[in-house]
Design a protein around this motif. Structure first.
Motif, PDB file in Angstrom:
ATOM      1  N   ARG A   1      16.198  32.031  38.375  1.00 11.93           N
ATOM      2  CA  ARG A   1      15.635  33.194  37.683  1.00 11.93           C
ATOM      3  C   ARG A   1      16.613  33.772  36.668  1.00 11.93           C
ATOM      4  N   TYR A   2      17.868  33.955  37.052  1.00 15.86           N
ATOM      5  CA  TYR A   2      18.839  34.558  36.154  1.00 15.86           C
ATOM      6  C   TYR A   2      19.110  33.673  34.942  1.00 15.86           C
ATOM      7  N   VAL A   3      19.167  32.367  35.153  1.00 21.20           N
ATOM      8  CA  VAL A   3      19.389  31.460  34.024  1.00 21.20           C
ATOM      9  C   VAL A   3      18.188  31.487  33.085  1.00 21.20           C
ATOM     10  N   LEU A   4      16.975  31.442  33.654  1.00 18.42           N
ATOM     11  CA  LEU A   4      15.777  31.475  32.811  1.00 18.42           C
ATOM     12  C   LEU A   4      15.673  32.789  32.044  1.00 18.42           C
ATOM     13  N   GLU A   5      16.016  33.911  32.693  1.00 17.91           N
ATOM     14  CA  GLU A   5      16.010  35.206  31.992  1.00 17.91           C
ATOM     15  C   GLU A   5      16.995  35.181  30.826  1.00 17.91           C
TER      16      GLU A   5
ATOM     17  N   LEU B   1      24.914  46.692  40.190  1.00 17.19           N
ATOM     18  CA  LEU B   1      26.174  46.032  39.860  1.00 17.19           C
ATOM     19  C   LEU B   1      26.192  44.597  40.374  1.00 17.19           C
ATOM     20  N   ARG B   2      25.637  44.413  41.551  1.00 18.71           N
ATOM     21  CA  ARG B   2      25.590  43.067  42.122  1.00 18.71           C
ATOM     22  C   ARG B   2      24.710  42.143  41.270  1.00 18.71           C
ATOM     23  N   VAL B   3      23.557  42.666  40.860  1.00 18.53           N
ATOM     24  CA  VAL B   3      22.667  41.872  39.998  1.00 18.53           C
ATOM     25  C   VAL B   3      23.367  41.570  38.673  1.00 18.53           C
ATOM     26  N   LEU B   4      24.074  42.532  38.114  1.00 21.30           N
ATOM     27  CA  LEU B   4      24.800  42.307  36.868  1.00 21.30           C
ATOM     28  C   LEU B   4      25.815  41.180  37.022  1.00 21.30           C
ATOM     29  N   THR B   5      26.553  41.170  38.128  1.00 20.39           N
ATOM     30  CA  THR B   5      27.528  40.086  38.311  1.00 20.39           C
ATOM     31  C   THR B   5      26.818  38.748  38.422  1.00 20.39           C
ATOM     32  N   ARG B   6      25.662  38.715  39.044  1.00 22.85           N
ATOM     33  CA  ARG B   6      24.909  37.453  39.137  1.00 22.85           C
ATOM     34  C   ARG B   6      24.416  37.010  37.764  1.00 22.85           C
ATOM     35  N   ARG B   7      23.959  37.950  36.974  1.00 28.97           N
ATOM     36  CA  ARG B   7      23.498  37.590  35.629  1.00 28.97           C
ATOM     37  C   ARG B   7      24.658  37.101  34.769  1.00 28.97           C
ATOM     38  N   LEU B   8      25.794  37.738  34.912  1.00 26.04           N
ATOM     39  CA  LEU B   8      26.973  37.268  34.189  1.00 26.04           C
ATOM     40  C   LEU B   8      27.368  35.868  34.655  1.00 26.04           C
ATOM     41  N   ARG B   9      27.258  35.614  35.951  1.00 27.54           N
ATOM     42  CA  ARG B   9      27.562  34.264  36.457  1.00 27.54           C
ATOM     43  C   ARG B   9      26.573  33.248  35.904  1.00 27.54           C
ATOM     44  N   ALA B  10      25.312  33.642  35.729  1.00 31.60           N
ATOM     45  CA  ALA B  10      24.330  32.737  35.113  1.00 31.60           C
ATOM     46  C   ALA B  10      24.739  32.445  33.671  1.00 31.60           C
ATOM     47  N   ALA B  11      25.206  33.465  32.965  1.00 29.59           N
ATOM     48  CA  ALA B  11      25.666  33.261  31.583  1.00 29.59           C
ATOM     49  C   ALA B  11      26.881  32.335  31.559  1.00 29.59           C
TER      50      ALA B  11
END
Length: 171
Positions: free
Chosen positions: A142-146, A4-14
């Motif tokens: 990393r999250y932005v590049l992904e 869940l924490r990683v998901l929130t970070r990926r959403l923040r990258a989006a």
């Protein structure tokens, strides 16, 4: 908790990419809500990591484990606040901004992200603060590049090593 924490970070990258594509105003609330949920998840995950590491080392971590109910309460409040403020609906509505394609601000933003990562790496200091800054910048990059479908392998290696260092530092 970790997922869940990683998901929130990926959403923040989006959200970061969405802001670069011209959605600055519409993404502000989403960013704040995700940050509050992410912080609450971070506290809860840190407790889990420290307790698990202590158990592996044969140490007692009762005082840390006793913090779980408080961390759970903070997390439930953050999630409730995000739900009341319509986080899921906001994310769905804002996804259209990401589908429009790359804006002219995106290359400038990516260059800035690369600059911050290079600067954090260039310090080459072994201080906890410098290593922590490098870890955070590597994660963001990393999250932005992904999200953009670009290669991330070197950042994954750096991020994992620094993440484990951070877990041990906290313990």
């Amino acid at each position: 908790m970790h997922d869940l924490r990683v998901l929130t970070r990926r959403l923040r990258a989006a959200v970061w990419v969405g802001r670069l594509l011209g959605g600055r105003r519409g993404f502000r609330r989403i960013r704040r809500l995700l940050r509050s949920v992410g912080r609450a998840l971070g506290e809860r995950r840190m407790i889990d990591v420290v307790v698990a590491d202590a158990e592996r080392l044969g140490m007692r971590a009762d005082s840390i484990a006793a913090r779980r109910p408080g961390a759970d309460a903070v997390l439930l409040r953050a999630v409730g606040r995000a739900r009341r403020r319509g986080l899921a609906g906001r994310v769905r509505r804002s996804a259209g901004a990401l589908r429009r394609g790359y804006g002219e601000d995106l290359p400038i933003g990516l260059a800035g992200l690369a600059g911050r990562l290079s600067s954090a790496h260039g310090r080459r200091s072994s201080s906890a603060a410098a290593l922590h800054r490098l870890r955070i910048e590597a994660k963001k990059a990393r999250y932005v590049l992904e999200l953009l479908g670009l290669p991330t392998a070197p950042l994954v290696v750096v991020q994992r090593g620094l993440g484990r260092w951070h877990d041990l530092e906290v313990l």
